[in-house]
Design a protein around this motif. Structure first.
Motif, short mmCIF file in Angstrom:
data_model
loop_
_atom_site.label_atom_id
_atom_site.label_comp_id
_atom_site.label_asym_id
_atom_site.label_seq_id
_atom_site.Cartn_x
_atom_site.Cartn_y
_atom_site.Cartn_z
N VAL A 25 2.09 18.37 -43.40
CA VAL A 25 2.08 18.41 -42.17
C VAL A 25 1.84 20.60 -42.41
N VAL A 26 2.07 20.57 -43.31
CA VAL A 26 1.26 22.00 -43.09
C VAL A 26 0.21 21.90 -43.52
N ASP A 27 -0.90 22.20 -43.83
CA ASP A 27 -2.27 21.83 -43.84
C ASP A 27 -2.34 20.91 -42.12
N ALA A 28 -1.91 20.00 -41.11
CA ALA A 28 -2.00 19.55 -39.87
C ALA A 28 -2.19 21.00 -39.55
N LEU A 29 -0.83 22.13 -39.26
CA LEU A 29 -0.33 22.63 -38.21
C LEU A 29 -1.93 23.89 -38.22
N GLY A 30 -2.18 23.14 -39.65
CA GLY A 30 -3.56 24.26 -39.80
C GLY A 30 -5.19 24.24 -39.32
N GLU A 31 -4.75 23.33 -39.00
CA GLU A 31 -6.24 22.84 -38.55
C GLU A 31 -5.12 22.19 -36.63
N GLY A 32 -4.69 23.01 -36.11
CA GLY A 32 -4.38 23.05 -34.86
C GLY A 32 -3.28 21.95 -34.96
N LEU A 33 -2.02 21.38 -35.86
CA LEU A 33 -1.46 20.10 -34.69
C LEU A 33 -0.26 20.61 -33.92
N ALA A 34 0.01 20.63 -33.22
CA ALA A 34 0.76 21.14 -31.73
C ALA A 34 2.79 21.56 -32.27
N GLY A 35 3.33 20.59 -32.91
CA GLY A 35 3.86 20.99 -33.60
C GLY A 35 4.25 20.01 -34.05
#
Length: 486
Positions: A25-35
């Motif tokens: 999740v942390v990595d995906a947030l850095g790649e634009g994940l909305a939340g």
């Protein structure tokens, strides 16, 4: 990660497993994940008071990874709570507020919930339910609705939206275009509401129109088929999402799907294809579901790319969706004080209770709680009538009944000479509970029936009774006080 994948990430709101934010999740947030959306399974704790602290810890970790990421929870008050998952909500739910029918109280309750959410770092409250509960057999809405009258639901839904959003938390009116006439739980199967268009417009739409006029920031889709408009469920219907909601009703905010892991859409399409089809139909933010979402998100990105290639989905539609979500993340929020709610929840619950031939308990009572599995929206959120009666010194013994065990005859024999109270939660929709309750009150006509769900339960039995229109901690406390003569 490709620019396309980052664009898709901007439309994704997955769940995750466990009590801590995982590395993916942390990595995906850095790649634009909305939340992310937090669910009951993330909040289980040995101490019931820890749920709100767990939400704050998780939201803090998400916002550390990306400051403008969205953290969402299902916090309706009443039976559906995440902040107080282990103890039960301090607030009554929608049905109790509808019975009370004071829009200022509804707005105050929503504002208190919003203040709690802000303190816990939550950005989006997936509430209110503005479904008109027109069919008492409904297995998933019930006390989550303000009632069966479209005008009343519209007034209180708008008040709830205004109250919540006054605190800076974005509200999501759900479940468009209405889940109140269903007799199937969309977590488990695909509901169909086969009514003519005139009935649909008169009954289902007024609460959504009122929520839009109140400035609601999000609208959540339902996985429900309305054949008068489309053979596809609303989540996948451009006719409903674009032609009706966007063009006719003028909604300009974020359109979020109900969870895509629910059987109503997953069974026919699978999560990845349902996600791509919903984007094509007009949704903006994809609520992936309560399961760990890492593999689902990867599969959705692949499904979107495939639908772009075959023309089912256009890149312009994808940019539009991601843009709406990005604006929601960037919009400034109101400032909330740290003032306590001042007991508004309990006061409202007391005012909403309704009694029949009730006299205070003369002595501590044997309390029977009829227990059955809750729907998946409620989950394992705690409820208990015995707890507040114990606090008030009016509990002798607690008897928990599940699947007709123990029998009413055995309970009555054991309770001889003592007051008897039975707490029911929608027994009228459960054949074994209805039989059990009827038999108990036949044997003990003086037994007090307490309806902690829909008040329809009181139609099953004569004699002393009390309805509090929900099973939240505020509602059970209000019931206990009435039983104790407080």
């Amino acid at each position: 990660m490709s620019e396309l994948d980052r664009l898709v990430n901007g439309c994704l709101m997955p769940g995750f497993a466990g009590p801590a934010v995982p590395r993916w999740v942390v990595d995906a947030l850095g790649e634009g994940l909305a939340g992310v959306c937090l669910y009951g399974q993330n909040l289980r704790a040995d101490d019931p008071a820890e749920a709100a602290g767990r939400v704050a810890s998780l939201s803090g970790a998400v916002h550390t990874a990306r400051a403008d990421a969205l953290v969402a929870v299902d916090e309706e008050g009443g039976d559906v709570t995440r902040l107080e998952y282990g103890s039960g909500s301090s607030y009554p739910g929608n049905l109790a507020l509808g019975v009370l029918d004071d829009e200022q109280v509804t707005a105050a309750v929503a504002a208190a919930i919003g203040a709690d959410l802000r303190r816990a770092g939550v950005d989006v409250g997936l509430a209110p339910s503005v479904d008109v509960n027109s069919d008492s057999r409904n297995p998933v809405i019930g006390v989550r609705s303000f009632g069966a009258d479209p005008g009343l639901v519209a007034r209180h839904g708008a008040a709830w939206v205004r109250g919540l959003q006054s605190t800076g938390v974005a509200a999501a009116a759900k479940h468009f275009p209405g889940h109140g006439a269903t007799t199937v739980d969309s977590h488990l199967d695909l509901p169909v509401v086969d009514v003519d268009e005139a009935t649909f417009r008169r009954r289902e739409l007024p609460p959504f129109i009122a929520a839009i006029e109140a400035g609601v920031r999000l609208v959540m889709t339902s996985h429900v088929v309305f054949p008068a408009f489309d053979e596809q469920p609303a989540t996948l219907s451009r006719r409903l999402l674009v032609d009706l909601l966007r063009t006719e009703l003028g909604f300009q905010g974020v359109l979020v799907t109900d969870a895509l892991d629910m059987a109503a859409v997953r069974a026919a399409h699978g999560i990845p294809r349902a996600a791509a089809l919903s984007l094509a139909a007009g949704s903006d933010l994809l609520l992936v579901g309560a399961e760990d979402g890492e593999e689902h998100c990867a599969a959705i990105r692949a499904a979107v790319a495939e639908h772009l290639r075959d023309g089912t989905l256009t890149e312009a539609r994808l940019h539009e969706a991601a843009g709406r979500v990005a604006r929601l993340r960037r919009e400034p929020t109101a400032t909330t004080t740290d003032e306590a709610s001042g007991g508004v929840g309990l006061r409202a619950a007391r005012s909403a209770r309704r009694v029949r031939d009730l006299h205070p308990l003369a002595a501590p009572a044997v309390v029977v709680e009829l227990r059955a599995a809750a729907n998946m929206a409620v989950g394992a959120a705690r409820w208990s009538l015995a707890d507040p009666l114990r606090e008030l010194g009016r509990l002798d013994t607690l008897v928990t009944v599940a699947d007709d065990d123990p029998t009413p005859d055995a309970v009555v024999a054991d309770a001889a000479g003592r007051p008897l109270v039975v707490a029911a939660r929608d027994a009228y929709r459960s054949p074994w509970q209805e039989r059990w309750l009827r038999r108990l009150t036949e044997l003990r006509p003086d037994a007090v029936t307490v309806a902690l769900g829909m008040p329809d339960d009181l139609g099953l039995v004569p004699g002393p009774a009390l309805a509090v229109h929900g099973a939240s901690r505020a509602c059970t406390r209000a019931a206990a006080e009435a039983l104790a003569g407080r």
